[in-house]
Design an enzyme around this catalytic site. Structure first.
Site, PDB file in Angstrom:
ATOM      1  CG  ASP A  57      -2.045  -1.047   1.055  1.00  0.00           C
ATOM      2  OD1 ASP A  57      -2.233  -1.559  -0.065  1.00  0.00           O
ATOM      3  OD2 ASP A  57      -2.716  -1.327   2.060  1.00  0.00           O
ATOM      4  N   GLY A  58       1.963   1.271   0.721  1.00  0.00           N
ATOM      5  CA  GLY A  58       2.848   2.435   0.726  1.00  0.00           C
ATOM      6  C   GLY A  58       3.379   2.740  -0.666  1.00  0.00           C
ATOM      7  NE  ARG A  67       5.277   7.515   0.464  1.00  0.00           N
ATOM      8  CZ  ARG A  67       4.150   7.472   1.174  1.00  0.00           C
ATOM      9  NH1 ARG A  67       2.991   7.670   0.603  1.00  0.00           N
ATOM     10  NH2 ARG A  67       4.169   7.263   2.464  1.00  0.00           N
TER      11      ARG A  67
END
Length: 180
Positions: free
Chosen positions: A4-5, A9
């Site tokens: 998810d990160g 980004r």
């Protein structure tokens, strides 16, 4: 490729250009990804053949008027968070909606989430879960020290304005990334 990160980004980088994203989950959660590694080859084949659907998601457009490094325009897929920087203290945030004063929160902070972000920090702060196909904003106070402590769900085109009225510093976090 990531979790998810990585997706958050990637959205930050490509959203201004309108580039579609195909997320492959190599991370821990994978709420924002569509494909698991065993499906990668087939998913790429289908995508290149034009056999796909695009799920458009709301993003927040955040304007910061400050002398600090957060000044400027930012985008966020999940949420924007104004939060205290000092442990053991509250911050006071005056909130206006479409130019009209609404209330002043005395809290650890406030979250403004999109429907996509409703299952992230907003959910942990007791905010509502909203279908990603619904268009709205979600304003949720974080640990408020006041009687009015429920989330508010304004429309997608409403403008929320926050003014820090306490002397303590307040940080801005967009999709988990500290910006100032």
């Amino acid at each position: 490729l990531g979790g998810d990160g990585t997706m958050l980004r990637t959205v930050d980088v490509v959203a201004p250009e309108g580039v579609p994203i195909l997320g492959v989950n190599l991370g821990q959660l994978g709420f924002l990804t569509e494909v698991e590694p065993p499906q990668l080859e087939e998913s790429l084949r289908r995508a290149l053949a034009g056999d796909y659907q695009i799920s458009e998601r709301m993003v927040l457009s955040v304007m910061v008027d400050s002398d600090g490094m957060a000044s400027g325009k930012w985008l966020a897929l999940n949420e924007a968070v104004l939060e205290k920087c000092s442990s053991g203290h509250l911050v006071r945030l005056a909130v206006s909606i479409n130019g009209k004063f609404f209330t002043t929160y005395a809290a650890d902070g406030v979250i403004v989430a999109t429907p996509t972000g409703s299952t992230a920090y907003n959910f942990s702060a007791q905010g509502p879960i909203v279908s990603p196909s619904h268009r709205c904003l979600i304003l949720t106070p974080v640990s408020p020290h006041m009687l009015f402590h429920r989330s508010l769900v304004p429309g997608p085109d409403e403008e929320l304005e926050f003014e820090v009225t306490s002397q303590l510093p307040v940080g801005l976090v967009l999709d988990g990334r500290e910006v100032g």
